[in-house]
Design a protein around this motif. Structure first.
Motif, PDB file in Angstrom:
ATOM      1  N   ASP A 197      -1.691   6.482   7.865  1.00 10.46           N
ATOM      2  CA  ASP A 197      -3.035   6.474   8.453  1.00 10.46           C
ATOM      3  C   ASP A 197      -3.998   5.671   7.575  1.00 10.46           C
ATOM      4  OD1 ASP A 197      -2.262   7.948  10.656  1.00 10.46           O
ATOM      5  OD2 ASP A 197      -2.933   9.863   9.824  1.00 10.46           O
ATOM      6  N   GLN A 198      -3.949   5.883   6.270  1.00 15.23           N
ATOM      7  CA  GLN A 198      -4.808   5.133   5.352  1.00 15.23           C
ATOM      8  C   GLN A 198      -4.457   3.650   5.360  1.00 15.23           C
ATOM      9  OE1 GLN A 198      -3.641   7.469   1.937  1.00 15.23           O
ATOM     10  NE2 GLN A 198      -5.707   8.334   1.736  1.00 15.23           N
ATOM     11  N   ILE A 199      -3.169   3.368   5.375  1.00 17.16           N
ATOM     12  CA  ILE A 199      -2.701   1.979   5.330  1.00 17.16           C
ATOM     13  C   ILE A 199      -3.159   1.217   6.559  1.00 17.16           C
ATOM     14  CG2 ILE A 199      -0.644   0.508   5.462  1.00 17.16           C
ATOM     15  CD1 ILE A 199       0.766   2.671   3.702  1.00 17.16           C
ATOM     16  N   PHE A 200      -2.929   1.769   7.738  1.00 22.62           N
ATOM     17  CA  PHE A 200      -3.253   1.020   8.952  1.00 22.62           C
ATOM     18  C   PHE A 200      -4.755   0.854   9.129  1.00 22.62           C
ATOM     19  CE2 PHE A 200       1.129   2.475  10.105  1.00 22.62           C
ATOM     20  CZ  PHE A 200       1.687   1.210  10.049  1.00 22.62           C
ATOM     21  N   GLU A 201      -5.539   1.816   8.686  1.00 26.92           N
ATOM     22  CA  GLU A 201      -6.997   1.653   8.718  1.00 26.92           C
ATOM     23  C   GLU A 201      -7.419   0.510   7.804  1.00 26.92           C
ATOM     24  OE1 GLU A 201      -9.503   3.078  10.426  1.00 26.92           O
ATOM     25  OE2 GLU A 201      -8.193   4.409  11.582  1.00 26.92           O
TER      26      GLU A 201
ATOM     27  N   LEU B 220       0.822  -1.214   0.000  1.00 26.25           N
ATOM     28  CA  LEU B 220       0.000   0.000   0.000  1.00 26.25           C
ATOM     29  C   LEU B 220       0.854   1.261   0.000  1.00 26.25           C
ATOM     30  CD1 LEU B 220      -2.769  -1.260   2.432  1.00 26.25           C
ATOM     31  CD2 LEU B 220      -2.942  -1.003  -0.065  1.00 26.25           C
ATOM     32  N   LYS B 221       1.995   1.209   0.683  1.00 25.04           N
ATOM     33  CA  LYS B 221       2.937   2.333   0.675  1.00 25.04           C
ATOM     34  C   LYS B 221       3.431   2.582  -0.751  1.00 25.04           C
ATOM     35  CE  LYS B 221       5.166   5.070   3.583  1.00 25.04           C
ATOM     36  NZ  LYS B 221       4.428   6.043   4.383  1.00 25.04           N
ATOM     37  N   ALA B 222       3.694   1.491  -1.479  1.00 23.31           N
ATOM     38  CA  ALA B 222       4.158   1.603  -2.868  1.00 23.31           C
ATOM     39  C   ALA B 222       3.092   2.220  -3.772  1.00 23.31           C
ATOM     40  CB  ALA B 222       4.566   0.231  -3.397  1.00 23.31           C
ATOM     41  N   HIS B 223       1.829   2.131  -3.359  1.00 27.58           N
ATOM     42  CA  HIS B 223       0.744   2.740  -4.128  1.00 27.58           C
ATOM     43  C   HIS B 223       0.444   4.168  -3.673  1.00 27.58           C
ATOM     44  CE1 HIS B 223      -0.096  -1.413  -5.456  1.00 27.58           C
ATOM     45  NE2 HIS B 223      -0.479  -0.784  -6.551  1.00 27.58           N
ATOM     46  N   GLY B 224       1.272   4.694  -2.773  1.00 26.89           N
ATOM     47  CA  GLY B 224       1.165   6.091  -2.383  1.00 26.89           C
ATOM     48  C   GLY B 224       0.215   6.402  -1.239  1.00 26.89           C
TER      49      GLY B 224
END
Length: 89
Positions: A58-62, A50-54
């Motif tokens: 906060d968005q990732i952990f949710e 998800l980090k690689a998708h920008g």
């Protein structure tokens, strides 16, 4: 994958798809490995994807918190803080 355990599944896949016996065996092995992934490994992998998708942390952990209960063997509910600790220590 233990020999012969999934023979019926492999026969079914080769009969109902265009997969060869070797391809079907690889698909089954990949699926089993995917669902055997430990919660901590899943969190780290999804964070990196998800980090690689920008996405932001906060968005990732949710998102990861929402995805975890959908896993084959759902782990105990983890707080956002616990998820962050898995990734960052």
């Amino acid at each position: 994958m233990p020999d012969r355990v999934y023979d019926d599944l492999l026969v079914h896949l080769t009969r109902t798809t265009s997969l060869s016996a070797g391809e079907a065996a690889r698909v089954v092995a990949d699926v089993l490995a995917y669902f055997a992934e430990q919660a901590e490994d899943f969190v780290r992998r999804r964070h990196a994807e998800l980090k690689a998708h920008g996405l932001t942390n906060d968005q990732i952990f949710e998102r990861v918190a929402a995805e975890l209960p959908q896993r084959r063997v759902a782990p105990p509910e983890l707080s956002l803080r616990q998820l962050r600790r898995i990734v960052y220590g």
